[in-house]
Write an enzyme that holds these catalytic residues in place. Structure first.
Site, PDB file in Angstrom:
ATOM      1  N   ARG A  43     -54.833   5.629  82.746  1.00  0.00           N
ATOM      2  CA  ARG A  43     -55.232   5.051  81.683  1.00  0.00           C
ATOM      3  C   ARG A  43     -55.176   3.391  81.528  1.00  0.00           C
ATOM      4  NH1 ARG A  43     -56.024   6.538  75.481  1.00  0.00           N
ATOM      5  NH2 ARG A  43     -57.395   7.711  76.427  1.00  0.00           N
ATOM      6  N   ASP A  88     -67.863   6.827  67.944  1.00  0.00           N
ATOM      7  CA  ASP A  88     -66.516   6.325  68.466  1.00  0.00           C
ATOM      8  C   ASP A  88     -66.280   5.250  67.543  1.00  0.00           C
ATOM      9  OD1 ASP A  88     -64.410   5.697  69.976  1.00  0.00           O
ATOM     10  OD2 ASP A  88     -65.558   5.217  71.913  1.00  0.00           O
ATOM     11  N   CYS A 140     -64.472  11.442  69.446  1.00  0.00           N
ATOM     12  CA  CYS A 140     -63.440  11.623  70.572  1.00  0.00           C
ATOM     13  C   CYS A 140     -62.058  11.323  69.733  1.00  0.00           C
ATOM     14  CB  CYS A 140     -63.972  10.802  71.799  1.00  0.00           C
ATOM     15  SG  CYS A 140     -63.699   8.753  71.208  1.00  0.00           S
ATOM     16  N   GLN A 188     -62.774  13.037  78.631  1.00  0.00           N
ATOM     17  CA  GLN A 188     -63.261  13.252  77.229  1.00  0.00           C
ATOM     18  C   GLN A 188     -64.554  13.893  76.915  1.00  0.00           C
ATOM     19  OE1 GLN A 188     -61.745  12.255  73.994  1.00  0.00           O
ATOM     20  NE2 GLN A 188     -63.244  13.532  73.245  1.00  0.00           N
TER      21      GLN A 188
HETATM   22  N1   CP Z   1     -59.693  10.506  72.673  1.00  0.00           N
HETATM   23  C1   CP Z   1     -58.788  10.032  73.155  1.00  0.00           C
HETATM   24  O1   CP Z   1     -58.723   9.860  74.586  1.00  0.00           O
HETATM   25  O2   CP Z   1     -57.500   9.895  72.433  1.00  0.00           O
HETATM   26  P1   CP Z   1     -56.135   8.857  72.753  1.00  0.00           P
HETATM   27  O3   CP Z   1     -56.753   7.597  72.953  1.00  0.00           O
HETATM   28  O4   CP Z   1     -55.435   9.276  71.516  1.00  0.00           O
HETATM   29  O5   CP Z   1     -55.794   9.399  74.036  1.00  0.00           O
HETATM   30  N1  NVA Z   2     -63.692   3.792  72.984  1.00  0.00           N
HETATM   31  C1  NVA Z   2     -62.425   4.136  72.800  1.00  0.00           C
HETATM   32  C2  NVA Z   2     -62.206   5.438  73.136  1.00  0.00           C
HETATM   33  C3  NVA Z   2     -60.658   5.979  72.832  1.00  0.00           C
HETATM   34  C4  NVA Z   2     -60.359   7.321  73.181  1.00  0.00           C
HETATM   35  C5  NVA Z   2     -61.628   3.153  73.331  1.00  0.00           C
HETATM   36  O1  NVA Z   2     -61.609   2.701  74.517  1.00  0.00           O
HETATM   37  O2  NVA Z   2     -60.589   2.640  72.774  1.00  0.00           O
END
Ligand code: CP
Ligand code: NVA
Length: 303
Positions: A103, A222, A262, A133
């Site tokens: 990530r 979101d 999400c 997701q």
């Molecule tokens: N939905 C999601 O990816 O949550 P986190 O950011 O907590 O991993």
């Molecule tokens: N769009 C959000 C999703 C988090 C799971 C972000 O990137 O922060």
């Protein structure tokens, strides 16, 4: 040849369907307490350059339940391209790990990592995409609506990594995908065009939230300001005010519509408590399904 999962379209349409079916089977097995030893002691690298609750926990639990384990790695250990090159990181980590899950901010860096790694790379969220997701979300929609094809999905809010991933899903599963957003918060328009070209789904952008949710099966939202954009939170809130998911707006969709998010949610901003905790909400099913959907992805890549 090793496979990666950086975007939904790394899987063919048949593979997306098979993987969703596998996720349902994996969930049933998990509920029965069965944990097939698919990974046989393999270890996954979980690299996080942004915060996470669901993704970190569901991947760690998933690796363990499949007979492997995972190591949580932050930017203290790996600053891609700073302490050392992406190429060198890919080569070194491929010698230790069965899979590299990451990530981070830059999607291009994740693509570069995948190009040079000899083990599968899994995208756990970039600024561009969040495919794990949306696999869990499609699974959740299937469980509640009893079909995969031709759902009307209304995504309301910021055009972000979640929106872009829905667009990629619409290149694999036919749907009527309506994006309700402000003119300044559009998703990646190249991905919109790509999706229209694939041609199996309807894709439309609306600036009127009511038009977007009319007769929808699924309403999705979101956070308005994603990780890395929190300095734009107030600006986005002003632009997207009309796209809040509240009881009145849900009333314009189908009576049996489901509401998805999400998470994490900013309650009272993009979604009200009334809706989050109300009868249409399936947000915690989605969170649970991250575990099952990702186990299915790991089985496909590593099993
Ligand atoms: N939905 C999601 O990816 O949550 P986190 O950011 O907590 O991993
Ligand atoms: N769009 C959000 C999703 C988090 C799971 C972000 O990137 O922060």
């Amino acid at each position: 040849m090793k496979r990666d999962f950086l975007t939904i379209t790394d899987f063919s349409a048949d593979e997306v369907r098979e993987n969703l079916q596998l996720a349902i089977e994996v969930k049933e097995k998990t509920k029965r307490g069965e944990s097939p030893n698919v990974l046989r002691g393999g270890v996954g690298a979980l690299i996080f350059h942004k915060a996470s609750l669901r993704t970190r926990c569901s991947f760690e639990v998933g690796f363990r339940q499949l007979g492997g384990s995972a190591i949580y790695i932050t930017d203290k250990e790996i600053e891609l391209g700073k302490r050392e090159s992406v190429y060198d990181v890919a080569k070194v980590m491929s010698r230790y790990f069965s899979a590299i899950c990451i990530r981070t901010f830059s999607h291009e860096q994740v693509e570069e990592l995948a190009r040079h790694s000899t083990v599968p790379v899994v995208n756990m969220l970039t600024d561009l995409l969040h495919p794990c997701q949306i696999m869990a979300d499609m699974m959740t929609a299937f469980e509640h609506k009893k079909r995969l094809d031709n759902l009307t999905v209304a995504y309301l809010g910021d055009g972000n990594n979640i929106t872009n991933s829905w667009l990629r899903m619409a290149q694999r599963i036919p749907m009527d995908l309506r994006i309700g957003t402000a003119q300044d918060c559009l998703p990646n328009m190249q991905i919109v065009e790509e999706t229209k070209k694939v041609g199996i789904s309807e894709v439309s952008i609306h600036h009127d939230p009511v038009a977007a949710v009319k007769d929808a099966d699924v309403i999705y939202t979101d956070v308005w300001a994603s990780m890395g954009q929190k300095d734009k939170a107030e600006e986005k809130a002003r632009a997207l005010k009309a796209f809040q998911i509240n009881g009145q707006l849900v009333g314009k969709a189908k009576k049996d519509c489901i509401v998805m998010h999400c998470l994490p949610a900013e309650r009272g901003r993009e979604i009200t408590d009334e809706v989050m905790d109300g009868p249409h909400s399936v947000v915690f099913d989605e969170a649970e399904n991250r575990l099952h959907a990702q186990k299915a992805i790991l089985i496909k890549l590593l099993g």
